[in-house]
Scaffold this active site. Sequence first.
Site, short mmCIF file in Angstrom:
data_model
loop_
_atom_site.label_atom_id
_atom_site.label_comp_id
_atom_site.label_asym_id
_atom_site.label_seq_id
_atom_site.Cartn_x
_atom_site.Cartn_y
_atom_site.Cartn_z
N ILE A 1 2.36 -4.43 5.67
CA ILE A 1 1.69 -5.10 6.78
C ILE A 1 2.74 -5.31 7.88
O ILE A 1 3.85 -5.76 7.57
CB ILE A 1 1.14 -6.49 6.34
CG1 ILE A 1 0.24 -6.38 5.08
CG2 ILE A 1 0.40 -7.17 7.49
CD1 ILE A 1 -1.03 -5.60 5.25
N LEU B 1 -4.02 -10.26 4.94
CA LEU B 1 -4.27 -8.81 4.91
C LEU B 1 -3.72 -8.16 3.63
O LEU B 1 -4.34 -7.25 3.08
CB LEU B 1 -3.64 -8.13 6.13
CG LEU B 1 -4.21 -8.56 7.48
CD1 LEU B 1 -3.48 -7.85 8.62
CD2 LEU B 1 -5.69 -8.25 7.56
N LYS C 1 -3.54 -9.58 0.74
CA LYS C 1 -4.50 -9.95 -0.31
C LYS C 1 -5.78 -9.10 -0.19
O LYS C 1 -6.35 -8.67 -1.19
CB LYS C 1 -4.84 -11.43 -0.17
CG LYS C 1 -5.59 -12.02 -1.32
CD LYS C 1 -5.67 -13.52 -1.10
CE LYS C 1 -6.37 -14.23 -2.19
NZ LYS C 1 -6.30 -15.69 -2.01
N TYR D 1 3.46 -10.45 -4.92
CA TYR D 1 2.88 -9.80 -6.11
C TYR D 1 2.72 -10.80 -7.26
O TYR D 1 1.73 -10.74 -7.99
CB TYR D 1 3.74 -8.61 -6.54
CG TYR D 1 3.64 -7.42 -5.60
CD1 TYR D 1 2.40 -6.89 -5.24
CD2 TYR D 1 4.78 -6.83 -5.06
CE1 TYR D 1 2.31 -5.81 -4.38
CE2 TYR D 1 4.69 -5.74 -4.20
CZ TYR D 1 3.45 -5.24 -3.86
OH TYR D 1 3.35 -4.17 -3.01
#
Length: 172
Positions: A98, A107, A109, A142
């Site tokens: 991103i 975004l 996610k 993550y």
Amino acid sequence: MTINIKKCTLQDLHTLQEISYETFNETFKDQNSPENMTAYLERAFNLEQLAKELANSSSEFFFVYYNHEVAGYLKVNTNEAQSEEMGDESLEIERIYIKNQFQKHGLGKFLFNKVMEMALELNKKKIWLGVWEKNENAIAFYKRMGFVQTGAHSFYMGDEEQVDFIMAKKLI
Ligand SMILES: CC(C)(COP(=O)(O)OP(=O)(O)OC[C@H]1O[C@@H](n2cnc3c(N)ncnc32)[C@H](O)[C@@H]1OP(=O)(O)O)[C@@H](O)C(=O)NCCC(=O)NCCS
């Protein structure tokens, strides 16, 4: 605020190269030498290489748009396109990038949810990825998405050997 996603085709080649260069630079230039950055960018994101990856039916690229502007991209691999031999029951997130200005707006996610959807549709049992051990932001993201570290492997950034953590999320 609208978020949209689009699967990339060969027609998106040049936009894909631009966003690949931009996001890779933003993410890694402060922690790597200019020579190693250039070597990596030229090897990984030359037009011939990207066109080959776009044509591979076991890889998929997606652009994510924030208010209709390209804000990032996703690359996923299955089967033999995976960077490690993980088998047919795994799906790899090779890249979620991103642009800086669009980070922390949900975004990443959104793209991760797209990956989950794809993995479940394809009956995969595991999603995995490799992330540079020094990329603390991505590791935190993550972990937040439910991944745990399962191993490590080394790779070359130019002439420097670096360590990637392997992280995975089981789906069953
Ligand atoms: C890592 C990255 C993909 C995260 O995407 P993002 O759009 O900024 O993240 P989101 O806004 O969707 O955040 C999703 C969740 O993760 C959390 N999160 C994101 N970045 C985080 C960080 N650095 N530390 C802790 N939590 C973080 C958010 O708080 C959010 O939590 P919530 O679900 O409770 O709301 C993005 O920052 C990026 O592209 N970085 C540069 C490229 C990169 O390193 N990619 C990975 C290469 S392997």
